[in-house]
Design a protein around this motif. Sequence first.
Motif, PDB file in Angstrom:
ATOM      1  N   GLY A  78      -8.797   2.482  -1.056  1.00 56.11           N
ATOM      2  CA  GLY A  78      -8.591   2.848   0.341  1.00 56.11           C
ATOM      3  C   GLY A  78      -7.260   3.523   0.532  1.00 56.11           C
ATOM      4  O   GLY A  78      -6.392   3.526  -0.352  1.00 56.11           O
ATOM      5  N   GLU A  79      -7.095   4.111   1.693  1.00 53.36           N
ATOM      6  CA  GLU A  79      -5.853   4.796   2.019  1.00 53.36           C
ATOM      7  C   GLU A  79      -5.615   4.740   3.519  1.00 53.36           C
ATOM      8  O   GLU A  79      -6.556   4.651   4.319  1.00 53.36           O
ATOM      9  N   LEU A  80      -4.332   4.771   3.900  1.00 51.41           N
ATOM     10  CA  LEU A  80      -3.935   4.834   5.291  1.00 51.41           C
ATOM     11  C   LEU A  80      -3.253   6.174   5.544  1.00 51.41           C
ATOM     12  O   LEU A  80      -2.493   6.653   4.701  1.00 51.41           O
ATOM     13  N   MET A  81      -3.511   6.766   6.694  1.00 48.03           N
ATOM     14  CA  MET A  81      -2.826   7.984   7.071  1.00 48.03           C
ATOM     15  C   MET A  81      -1.718   7.612   8.048  1.00 48.03           C
ATOM     16  O   MET A  81      -1.984   7.094   9.135  1.00 48.03           O
ATOM     17  N   VAL A  82      -0.481   7.847   7.647  1.00 51.06           N
ATOM     18  CA  VAL A  82       0.676   7.494   8.449  1.00 51.06           C
ATOM     19  C   VAL A  82       1.480   8.750   8.735  1.00 51.06           C
ATOM     20  O   VAL A  82       1.803   9.518   7.823  1.00 51.06           O
ATOM     21  N   GLU A  83       1.802   8.963  10.018  1.00 52.32           N
ATOM     22  CA  GLU A  83       2.583  10.132  10.418  1.00 52.32           C
ATOM     23  C   GLU A  83       3.700   9.677  11.342  1.00 52.32           C
ATOM     24  O   GLU A  83       3.451   8.993  12.339  1.00 52.32           O
ATOM     25  N   ASN A  84       4.943  10.026  10.979  1.00 47.68           N
ATOM     26  CA  ASN A  84       6.111   9.637  11.768  1.00 47.68           C
ATOM     27  C   ASN A  84       6.162   8.125  12.009  1.00 47.68           C
ATOM     28  O   ASN A  84       6.496   7.655  13.103  1.00 47.68           O
TER      29      ASN A  84
END
Length: 216
Positions: A78-84
């Motif tokens: 799995g993966e998480l998308m993290v921005e700022n």
Amino acid sequence: MNNKISITYLILIIAPWFFGCRGTVKEENENASASSVSLHVGNDKYIMIDTKESVLTWKGSNLNGLNTQTGYVYISKGELMVENGQLMGGTVEIDMNTIEDKNHGSDNNLVNHLKDPDFFEVKKFPFATIVITKVASINDENKNVTGNLTIKGITHPVTFPAKMEVKDGIVRANGKLVIDRTLWDVRYKSAKFYDNLANQTMSDSIEFHINIVAKK
């Protein structure tokens, strides 16, 4: 807990205990560890979930609450998308073959039954997934996470509260998801489908506690 996973009786997932909206990968460090890889897509950052430190815990019970079962199931990837510093999306894949009972491990009648067609039909549907489609911030730490949960090839939207911390390149997220198992065709001893079960009636609610660790 021995790094074990919380989808009852998964009933569950979870993940499978966690999350969606994956873009096209432009850069990938092929030499990085499979359990901790950072991917970049434009201004978005995809951080791979550490499957050794993340766990999904499930909890199911009889309708009267007297007979409660708790166990784990593992995230396969799995993966998480993290921005700022904010969770934007992600995906979690849960390996239903790894279902365990908290007290008796993975080789027992309960777990074998959970893998049967009565419950998750694991041979036909070996994976469950959670794809995050929306994250609404309540404050810096608390979020409402919305996504699509797929179990037994059936997909329904879910929303659950979660807490998230981003610190020193490590993302820690945990949440509690409660589902109506019958929506995913898990009907065993459900009062919706069977009469005269009396004390053997099982609750349609399955509780999942999701603990996710992702690293750059």
